[in-house]
Scaffold this motif. Structure first.
Motif, PDB file in Angstrom:
ATOM      1  N   MET A  72       0.838  -0.960  -0.469  1.00 47.01           N
ATOM      2  CA  MET A  72       0.389  -0.121   0.144  1.00 47.01           C
ATOM      3  C   MET A  72       1.227   1.188  -0.242  1.00 47.01           C
ATOM      4  O   MET A  72       1.779   1.174   0.986  1.00 47.01           O
ATOM      5  CB  MET A  72      -1.166  -0.257   0.794  1.00 47.01           C
ATOM      6  CG  MET A  72      -1.923   0.529   1.402  1.00 47.01           C
ATOM      7  SD  MET A  72      -3.100   0.801   2.938  1.00 47.01           S
ATOM      8  CE  MET A  72      -3.909  -0.098   2.237  1.00 47.01           C
ATOM      9  N   ARG A  73       0.377   1.862  -0.290  1.00 44.48           N
ATOM     10  CA  ARG A  73       1.810   3.688  -1.244  1.00 44.48           C
ATOM     11  C   ARG A  73       0.879   3.933   0.419  1.00 44.48           C
ATOM     12  O   ARG A  73      -0.043   4.757   1.017  1.00 44.48           O
ATOM     13  CB  ARG A  73       0.770   4.174  -2.163  1.00 44.48           C
ATOM     14  CG  ARG A  73       1.749   5.811  -2.426  1.00 44.48           C
ATOM     15  CD  ARG A  73       1.200   5.932  -3.741  1.00 44.48           C
ATOM     16  NE  ARG A  73      -0.060   6.475  -3.518  1.00 44.48           N
ATOM     17  CZ  ARG A  73      -0.538   7.986  -3.982  1.00 44.48           C
ATOM     18  NH1 ARG A  73       0.921   8.730  -3.997  1.00 44.48           N
ATOM     19  NH2 ARG A  73      -1.478   7.920  -3.708  1.00 44.48           N
ATOM     20  N   LYS A  74       1.947   4.345   0.664  1.00 45.66           N
ATOM     21  CA  LYS A  74       2.274   5.516   2.305  1.00 45.66           C
ATOM     22  C   LYS A  74       1.904   7.157   1.925  1.00 45.66           C
ATOM     23  O   LYS A  74       3.387   7.160   1.236  1.00 45.66           O
ATOM     24  CB  LYS A  74       3.665   4.806   3.123  1.00 45.66           C
ATOM     25  CG  LYS A  74       3.496   3.433   3.288  1.00 45.66           C
ATOM     26  CD  LYS A  74       4.731   3.229   4.404  1.00 45.66           C
ATOM     27  CE  LYS A  74       3.919   1.547   4.750  1.00 45.66           C
ATOM     28  NZ  LYS A  74       5.734   0.890   6.108  1.00 45.66           N
ATOM     29  N   VAL A  75       2.206   7.711   2.836  1.00 44.05           N
ATOM     30  CA  VAL A  75       1.830   9.284   2.685  1.00 44.05           C
ATOM     31  C   VAL A  75       2.278  10.174   3.895  1.00 44.05           C
ATOM     32  O   VAL A  75       1.873  10.208   4.570  1.00 44.05           O
ATOM     33  CB  VAL A  75       0.390  10.112   1.635  1.00 44.05           C
ATOM     34  CG1 VAL A  75       0.106  10.979   1.734  1.00 44.05           C
ATOM     35  CG2 VAL A  75      -0.191   9.231   0.408  1.00 44.05           C
ATOM     36  N   GLY A  76       3.260  10.990   2.800  1.00 44.24           N
ATOM     37  CA  GLY A  76       3.500  11.363   4.401  1.00 44.24           C
ATOM     38  C   GLY A  76       3.325  12.427   4.056  1.00 44.24           C
ATOM     39  O   GLY A  76       3.060  13.099   3.044  1.00 44.24           O
ATOM     40  N   VAL A  77       2.966  13.302   5.786  1.00 45.80           N
ATOM     41  CA  VAL A  77       2.317  15.231   5.321  1.00 45.80           C
ATOM     42  C   VAL A  77       3.525  16.022   6.242  1.00 45.80           C
ATOM     43  O   VAL A  77       3.793  15.366   7.356  1.00 45.80           O
ATOM     44  CB  VAL A  77       0.665  15.509   5.976  1.00 45.80           C
ATOM     45  CG1 VAL A  77       0.936  16.519   5.861  1.00 45.80           C
ATOM     46  CG2 VAL A  77      -0.072  14.256   5.129  1.00 45.80           C
ATOM     47  N   LEU A 128       0.573   8.835   6.946  1.00 45.91           N
ATOM     48  CA  LEU A 128       1.711   8.372   8.200  1.00 45.91           C
ATOM     49  C   LEU A 128       1.309   9.909   9.069  1.00 45.91           C
ATOM     50  O   LEU A 128       0.836  10.582   8.541  1.00 45.91           O
ATOM     51  CB  LEU A 128       2.922   8.553   7.829  1.00 45.91           C
ATOM     52  CG  LEU A 128       3.697   7.548   6.537  1.00 45.91           C
ATOM     53  CD1 LEU A 128       4.953   7.673   5.541  1.00 45.91           C
ATOM     54  CD2 LEU A 128       3.260   6.266   7.307  1.00 45.91           C
ATOM     55  N   ARG A 129       2.023   9.899  10.403  1.00 43.59           N
ATOM     56  CA  ARG A 129       1.796  11.189  11.258  1.00 43.59           C
ATOM     57  C   ARG A 129       2.154  11.732  10.815  1.00 43.59           C
ATOM     58  O   ARG A 129       2.961  12.047  10.725  1.00 43.59           O
ATOM     59  CB  ARG A 129       1.870  10.475  12.238  1.00 43.59           C
ATOM     60  CG  ARG A 129       2.089  11.157  14.029  1.00 43.59           C
ATOM     61  CD  ARG A 129       2.385  10.769  14.998  1.00 43.59           C
ATOM     62  NE  ARG A 129       4.095   9.891  14.763  1.00 43.59           N
ATOM     63  CZ  ARG A 129       4.730  10.550  15.507  1.00 43.59           C
ATOM     64  NH1 ARG A 129       4.810  12.478  15.943  1.00 43.59           N
ATOM     65  NH2 ARG A 129       5.924   9.960  15.243  1.00 43.59           N
ATOM     66  N   HIS A 170       5.866   6.945   0.161  1.00 40.62           N
ATOM     67  CA  HIS A 170       6.186   6.925  -0.958  1.00 40.62           C
ATOM     68  C   HIS A 170       5.946   8.441  -1.608  1.00 40.62           C
ATOM     69  O   HIS A 170       5.867   8.890  -2.562  1.00 40.62           O
ATOM     70  CB  HIS A 170       5.209   6.000  -1.837  1.00 40.62           C
ATOM     71  CG  HIS A 170       5.493   4.046  -0.831  1.00 40.62           C
ATOM     72  ND1 HIS A 170       4.722   3.517  -0.570  1.00 40.62           N
ATOM     73  CD2 HIS A 170       6.409   3.583  -1.454  1.00 40.62           C
ATOM     74  CE1 HIS A 170       5.486   2.536  -0.200  1.00 40.62           C
ATOM     75  NE2 HIS A 170       6.124   2.676  -0.640  1.00 40.62           N
ATOM     76  N   LEU A 171       5.409   9.321  -0.683  1.00 36.22           N
ATOM     77  CA  LEU A 171       5.430  10.681  -1.445  1.00 36.22           C
ATOM     78  C   LEU A 171       4.922  11.725   0.113  1.00 36.22           C
ATOM     79  O   LEU A 171       4.347  10.854   0.223  1.00 36.22           O
ATOM     80  CB  LEU A 171       3.598  10.447  -2.083  1.00 36.22           C
ATOM     81  CG  LEU A 171       2.948  11.949  -2.554  1.00 36.22           C
ATOM     82  CD1 LEU A 171       3.657  12.304  -3.340  1.00 36.22           C
ATOM     83  CD2 LEU A 171       1.693  11.794  -2.657  1.00 36.22           C
ATOM     84  N   VAL A 172       5.664  12.959  -0.241  1.00 32.53           N
ATOM     85  CA  VAL A 172       5.556  13.201   0.784  1.00 32.53           C
ATOM     86  C   VAL A 172       4.647  14.799   0.203  1.00 32.53           C
ATOM     87  O   VAL A 172       5.393  15.251  -0.678  1.00 32.53           O
ATOM     88  CB  VAL A 172       6.856  13.958   1.531  1.00 32.53           C
ATOM     89  CG1 VAL A 172       6.420  15.333   2.480  1.00 32.53           C
ATOM     90  CG2 VAL A 172       7.431  13.045   2.215  1.00 32.53           C
ATOM     91  N   VAL A 173       3.457  15.390   1.116  1.00 40.08           N
ATOM     92  CA  VAL A 173       2.787  16.220   1.011  1.00 40.08           C
ATOM     93  C   VAL A 173       3.146  17.387   1.783  1.00 40.08           C
ATOM     94  O   VAL A 173       2.852  17.115   2.839  1.00 40.08           O
ATOM     95  CB  VAL A 173       1.475  16.370   1.001  1.00 40.08           C
ATOM     96  CG1 VAL A 173       0.567  16.991   0.312  1.00 40.08           C
ATOM     97  CG2 VAL A 173       1.327  14.975  -0.216  1.00 40.08           C
ATOM     98  N   PHE A 174       4.140  18.677   1.246  1.00 42.28           N
ATOM     99  CA  PHE A 174       3.581  19.303   1.649  1.00 42.28           C
ATOM    100  C   PHE A 174       3.059  20.872   2.121  1.00 42.28           C
ATOM    101  O   PHE A 174       2.965  21.519   1.238  1.00 42.28           O
ATOM    102  CB  PHE A 174       5.505  20.239   1.755  1.00 42.28           C
ATOM    103  CG  PHE A 174       5.797  21.393   2.572  1.00 42.28           C
ATOM    104  CD1 PHE A 174       6.225  21.774   4.074  1.00 42.28           C
ATOM    105  CD2 PHE A 174       6.524  23.145   2.359  1.00 42.28           C
ATOM    106  CE1 PHE A 174       6.283  22.545   4.590  1.00 42.28           C
ATOM    107  CE2 PHE A 174       7.118  23.468   2.631  1.00 42.28           C
ATOM    108  CZ  PHE A 174       6.879  24.052   3.774  1.00 42.28           C
TER     109      PHE A 174
END
Length: 208
Positions: free
Chosen positions: A1-6, A33-34, A66-70
Motif C-alpha cells: 500500500m502506498r504510504k503518504v507523509g504530510v 503517516l502521522r 512514497h509521497l510527501v505532501v508539504f
C-alpha cells in the motif's frame, strides 16, 4: 500500500488532520503517516521555506513515505495559492526529492474546518449558532472567508475557538466530501493524494 507523509507548519494540522485519515485511507486506498511539523513561516521566501522543511520531509521519507505532501497556509499573501505551491514545489523537488507535492491552504487550516458545517452542527453545545458557518461556507465558498477563526467564534456564545483543542474535535465530526465540496484548496489536497475525482482538476466540486 502506498504510504503518504504530510509535513506542515501548523500545530493544529498536526493534531487535527489525523482525524480525517480513516476517511482518506478508505477513499484513496493509501496509508497516511502521522504528520510532521516544520517550524517555518509560510510567508518566508521560497529558499528559506525549503531549508526549513528539509528535516521534516526527510523524516517522512525515513518513515517509509512514497509521497510527501508539504502543507502551507496562504494567509494574506497576494500570490495565488496554486502559483505559490508550484514555486515551492519546484524548489523542493529540485533540492530534496521529486516525490514531493505542495498544497497551499486558502487561506488557512480553519478554512478547511468551516467547509464541513455538519461538524459544527454535531457540537451544538459548543457552536449553538452553527448556521452562520454554513451560510458563509456553502456552496463552495469556504476559501473565500477572510477570517475563518472569527467566523467560528461567531458561532459560539461562550469561550473562543482554540486551534489545537477544537480543530481535532471539529475534524473528528467532519465529512471529507463536504470539505471537498466547499473548499477548492482541499480538493487540490485530494488531487495530489491521487483522488480520481479530481485527476483532471480541482477548480470545481465533483459532480454527484
Amino acid at each position: 500500500m502506498r504510504k503518504v507523509g504530510v509535513v506542515t507548519e501548523g500545530e493544529s494540522e498536526v493534531k487535527g488532520l489525523p482525524m480525517l485519515y480513516p476517511q482518506l485511507e478508505t477513499r484513496l486506498g493509501v496509508q497516511m503517516l502521522r504528520p510532521v511539523r516544520a517550524a517555518v513561516d509560510p510567508l518566508a521566501p521560497v529558499a528559506v521555506l525549503a531549508r526549513g522543511a528539509r528535516t521534516g520531509i526527510q523524516m517522512a521519507f525515513a518513515r517509509g513515505a512514497h509521497l510527501v505532501v508539504f502543507l502551507l497556509d496562504r494567509e494574506m499573501s497576494q500570490t495565488a495559492a496554486s502559483d505559490r505551491a508550484l514555486e515551492i514545489e519546484r524548489r523542493l523537488r529540485g533540492d530534496i526529492d521529486d516525490r514531493i507535492r505542495v498544497v497551499v491552504k486558502d487561506r488557512s487550516f480553519e478554512n478547511w474546518l468551516i467547509a464541513s458545517p455538519e461538524a459544527f452542527r454535531a457540537q451544538r453545545a459548543r457552536y449553538p449558532k452553527s448556521e452562520r458557518i454554513e451560510s458563509a461556507a456553502v456552496p463552495d465558498k469556504a476559501d473565500r472567508v477572510a477570517d475563518p477563526c472569527r467566523l467560528i467564534n461567531s458561532a459560539m456564545t461562550k469561550g473562543q475557538y482554540d486551534k489545537t483543542g477544537d480543530a481535532p474535535k471539529i475534524l473528528n465530526a467532519a465529512n471529507v466530501e463536504s470539505i471537498a465540496a466547499n473548499s477548492r484548496s482541499f480538493r487540490r489536497f485530494l488531487a495530489v493524494l491521487g483522488d480520481p475525482l479530481f485527476s483532471s482538476g480541482s477548480n470545481r466540486p465533483a459532480k454527484c
